[in-house]
Design an enzyme around this catalytic site. Structure first.
Site, PDB file in Angstrom:
ATOM      1  N   LYS A  53      44.084  45.008  48.369  1.00  0.00           N
ATOM      2  CA  LYS A  53      43.149  44.528  48.369  1.00  0.00           C
ATOM      3  C   LYS A  53      42.295  43.975  49.706  1.00  0.00           C
ATOM      4  O   LYS A  53      41.457  44.634  50.361  1.00  0.00           O
ATOM      5  CB  LYS A  53      42.958  43.575  46.945  1.00  0.00           C
ATOM      6  CG  LYS A  53      42.603  44.217  45.912  1.00  0.00           C
ATOM      7  CD  LYS A  53      42.905  43.302  44.600  1.00  0.00           C
ATOM      8  CE  LYS A  53      43.324  44.343  43.415  1.00  0.00           C
ATOM      9  NZ  LYS A  53      43.784  43.799  42.673  1.00  0.00           N
ATOM     10  N   GLN A  97      43.807  37.370  39.999  1.00  0.00           N
ATOM     11  CA  GLN A  97      44.644  38.478  39.572  1.00  0.00           C
ATOM     12  C   GLN A  97      45.757  38.745  38.405  1.00  0.00           C
ATOM     13  O   GLN A  97      46.081  37.246  38.073  1.00  0.00           O
ATOM     14  CB  GLN A  97      46.173  38.590  40.664  1.00  0.00           C
ATOM     15  CG  GLN A  97      46.742  40.187  41.022  1.00  0.00           C
ATOM     16  CD  GLN A  97      46.359  41.027  41.030  1.00  0.00           C
ATOM     17  OE1 GLN A  97      45.435  41.935  42.107  1.00  0.00           O
ATOM     18  NE2 GLN A  97      46.516  42.369  39.412  1.00  0.00           N
ATOM     19  N   ASP A 120      35.429  42.516  38.960  1.00  0.00           N
ATOM     20  CA  ASP A 120      36.173  43.200  37.983  1.00  0.00           C
ATOM     21  C   ASP A 120      35.910  44.000  36.676  1.00  0.00           C
ATOM     22  O   ASP A 120      36.627  44.060  35.875  1.00  0.00           O
ATOM     23  CB  ASP A 120      37.323  42.587  38.003  1.00  0.00           C
ATOM     24  CG  ASP A 120      38.589  42.540  38.169  1.00  0.00           C
ATOM     25  OD1 ASP A 120      38.850  43.436  38.704  1.00  0.00           O
ATOM     26  OD2 ASP A 120      39.619  41.870  38.401  1.00  0.00           O
TER      27      ASP A 120
END
Ligand code: NAP
Length: 283
Positions: A53, A97, A120
């Site tokens: 990422k 994460q 997200d």
């Protein structure tokens, strides 16, 4: 006839080039999209995802920070860091994460992120906005699948989409997004009886079960569009949930693993971060 293969990797590269130009334009207006990724613990797969990422954001000129916390971090400590990031005006996107260590409640963490920085798309406010058909951050993997289908000019309206999986991460949101696009959606899961009866009736089959080889050419009918979301490691090799070789003989379109859905996920994260920066700038 063998299927046309939809390479998410190529599409992701094209989209990232477009985003690079957009970031250069935004920076002329004083807007500098910034993503902060938080990782707790030493899980090698998670570490490799967050590195990917970061690399992707740097490549398109997006500012990014990585906050690495020890596996012993408490929920309070993590929530405190999220609060600081929520307050920081230079930060547009926050990604924690998953999975998190046992002592931390994932849902509390998801709900602590400011919904306007939730790139997200997991916050219940954003999930609710998607459910009610409003513009919001869509979860990256489902959004990537939608963009792949559209770019391949696969028609969705009125089509029967069968999804294997009902997770909050992939199955449910991809069903919602495609319902919003006027598909007729069926969700299958581990308690579904006679799975093949459902998969054979699919115009578009999306497989997100995390079970290598769950679907073969025997499970689909001629002309089905097959999207393989699964990521499994078998004998050290990455493989999807679909037996690519047999399915491609019957499918009209099919995505491979790797180089299929995976690269689109990070791309949509970058897209959401740019969107967040533009939204905050307009406030
Ligand atoms: P998950 O939370 O484990 O959910 C799996 C879903 O599949 C569940 O709904 C489960 O049913 C269903 N399922 C499992 N075995 C089944 C079977 N034999 N028949 C029918 N349904 C079955 O996984 P996830 O987070 O949604 O991820 C799914 C897969 O996608 C994984 O391989 C993951 O690594 C991959 N993934 C890829 C990307 C990417 O960027 N390419 C991103 C995210 C995830 P129940 O609900 O009844 O348990």
């Amino acid at each position: 006839m063998a299927a046309e293969v939809i390479y998410g990797k190529q599409l992701a590269e094209d989209l990232r080039l477009e985003m690079k130009e957009e970031i250069a334009e935004l920076s002329k207006e004083g807007v500098h999209p910034k993503l902060v990724v938080v990782i707790v613990g030493e899980d090698p797969a998670s570490k490799s995802y967050v590195k990917g990422k970061q690399r992707a954001s740097e490549k398109i000129g997006m500012a990014s920070d990585l906050i690495e916390l020890s596996a012993e971090t408490s929920e309070d400590e993590l929530l405190h860091i999220i609060n600081q990031l929520n307050e920081d005006k230079a930060v547009h996107g926050i990604l924690v994460q998953l999975p998190l260590p046992q002592q931390i409640d994932e849902q509390n963490v998801i709900e602590a992120i400011d919904p306007s920085k939730d790139v997200d798309g997991f916050h219940p406010i954003n999930a609710g906005r998607m459910l009610t058909g409003q513009e919001t951050f869509y979860p990256c993997t489902p959004f990537g699948i939608l963009v792949m289908l559209k770019r391949a000019e696969v028609s969705i309206e009125g089509k029967h989409v069968v999804i294997i999986g009902r997770s909050n991460l992939v199955g449910k949101p991809v069903g919602q997004l495609l319902l919003n696009e006027h598909a007729t959606v069926t969700h299958c899961h581990s308690r579904t009886k006679n799975l093949r009866e459902h998969t054979k009736r699919a115009d578009i089959l999306i497989v997100a079960a995390g079970k290598a080889g769950l679907i073969t050419g025997e499970d689909i009918t001629e002309g089905t569009v097959v999207i393989d979301v699964g990521v499994n490691r078998v004998d050290g090799k990455l493989t999807g949930d679909v037996d690519f070789e047999s399915a491609k003989e019957k499918a009209s379109y099919i995505t491979p693993v790797p180089k299929g859905v995976g690269p689109m996920t990070i791309t949509m994260l970058l897209h959401n971060t740019i969107k967040a920066a533009k939204w905050i700038d307009q406030k």
